[in-house]
Design an enzyme around this catalytic site. Structure first.
Site, mmCIF file in Angstrom:
data_model
loop_
_atom_site.group_PDB
_atom_site.id
_atom_site.type_symbol
_atom_site.label_atom_id
_atom_site.label_comp_id
_atom_site.label_asym_id
_atom_site.label_seq_id
_atom_site.Cartn_x
_atom_site.Cartn_y
_atom_site.Cartn_z
ATOM 1 N N GLY A 46 -22.167 -17.519 4.153
ATOM 2 C CA GLY A 46 -22.288 -17.305 2.567
ATOM 3 C C GLY A 46 -20.585 -17.078 2.367
ATOM 4 N N GLN A 51 -14.317 -13.522 -3.058
ATOM 5 C CA GLN A 51 -13.485 -13.793 -1.732
ATOM 6 C C GLN A 51 -12.399 -14.735 -1.465
ATOM 7 O OE1 GLN A 51 -17.679 -13.802 0.624
ATOM 8 N NE2 GLN A 51 -16.409 -12.637 1.850
ATOM 9 N N CYS A 88 -18.857 -9.413 7.439
ATOM 10 C CA CYS A 88 -18.553 -9.938 6.113
ATOM 11 C C CYS A 88 -16.925 -10.577 6.464
ATOM 12 C CB CYS A 88 -18.194 -8.962 5.148
ATOM 13 S SG CYS A 88 -17.427 -9.495 3.482
ATOM 14 N N LEU A 89 -16.847 -11.882 6.145
ATOM 15 C CA LEU A 89 -15.602 -12.538 6.236
ATOM 16 C C LEU A 89 -14.072 -11.556 5.641
ATOM 17 C CD1 LEU A 89 -16.647 -16.169 5.033
ATOM 18 C CD2 LEU A 89 -15.972 -15.309 7.281
ATOM 19 N N HIS A 130 -26.358 -10.164 0.181
ATOM 20 C CA HIS A 130 -24.995 -9.528 0.329
ATOM 21 C C HIS A 130 -23.795 -10.636 -0.462
ATOM 22 C CE1 HIS A 130 -21.731 -9.217 3.739
ATOM 23 N NE2 HIS A 130 -21.180 -10.310 2.941
ATOM 24 N N GLU A 131 -24.287 -11.761 -0.907
ATOM 25 C CA GLU A 131 -23.108 -12.636 -1.622
ATOM 26 C C GLU A 131 -23.175 -12.007 -3.190
ATOM 27 O OE1 GLU A 131 -20.947 -14.007 -0.185
ATOM 28 O OE2 GLU A 131 -22.149 -14.326 1.878
ATOM 29 N N HIS A 134 -21.076 -9.109 -3.674
ATOM 30 C CA HIS A 134 -19.870 -9.307 -3.935
ATOM 31 C C HIS A 134 -19.596 -9.568 -5.380
ATOM 32 C CE1 HIS A 134 -18.064 -9.737 0.111
ATOM 33 N NE2 HIS A 134 -18.944 -10.382 0.594
#
Ligand code: NI
Length: 186
Positions: A46, A51, A88-89, A130-131, A134
């Site tokens: 995702g 991000q 997480c990236l 999660h997204e 963000h």
């Protein structure tokens, strides 16, 4: 299409509430293509627009055969919340268990402005939550409590992601191991 660099914890864009998308056109389509390509390049499941430094309410996802994008999402979550590992990236190299509801319904629009409703369970539901976080300027580590929180904060401080060299290394680590829900995430 372009691969964009993933912003890391410490970057203010990750702490900013993203703005709704109002312009639907070729630029939006290119942004979503770039997000998809970037997400696949770093083996993420995702990716939210903040991000990659764009403070707009968009995320892309690709997990367990489900793949797509959602613009201006509204999320409803339900059911019990098992504690399962996440990463997480934007916080590379770390993974912690987070409680998230197992079911979610997301409503939004696609790149053409057409309405979308997606009912999700399991990992897909977790990715949506999660997204969505963000887009609200939240990171999954914000959900940690107690010892996990202390451990995460220590690790994040020690990593000093603001340092350019560390950022390069962190990006590399992120691309091989810490994609949310990735196989090497445990
Ligand atoms: Ni993330």
């Amino acid at each position: 299409m372009s691969i964009l660099s993933v912003r890391l914890i410490g970057d203010p864009v990750l702490r900013t509430v993203a703005l709704p998308v109002t312009d639907f056109g070729p630029e939006l389509a290119k942004l979503i293509d770039d997000m998809n390509q970037t997400m696949h390049n770093v083996k993420g499941v995702g990716l939210a627009a903040p991000q990659i430094g764009v403070s707009k309410r968009i995320f892309t996802y690709a997990i367990e055969g489900h793949e797509g994008h959602i613009i201006n999402p509204v999320l409803e979550s339900s059911d019990f919340a098992p504690s399962e590992p996440e990463g997480c990236l934007s916080v590379p190299g770390l993974g912690f268990s987070i409680e998230r509801p197992r079911q979610a319904v997301v409503r939004g629009v696609d790149v053409n402005g057409d309405p979308l409703v997606i009912e999700a369970s399991g990992l897909l539901a977790k990715v949506f939550q999660h997204e969505y976080d963000h887009l609200e300027g939240k990171l999954y580590v914000d959900h940690l409590r107690g010892e996990d929180k202390k451990t995460a904060m220590r690790a994040i401080r020690a990593a000093s992601y603001q340092d350019v060299t560390a950022q390069t290394i962190a990006t590399r680590i992120g691309s091989v191991g810490s994609a949310f829900g990735g196989r090497n995430n445990q």
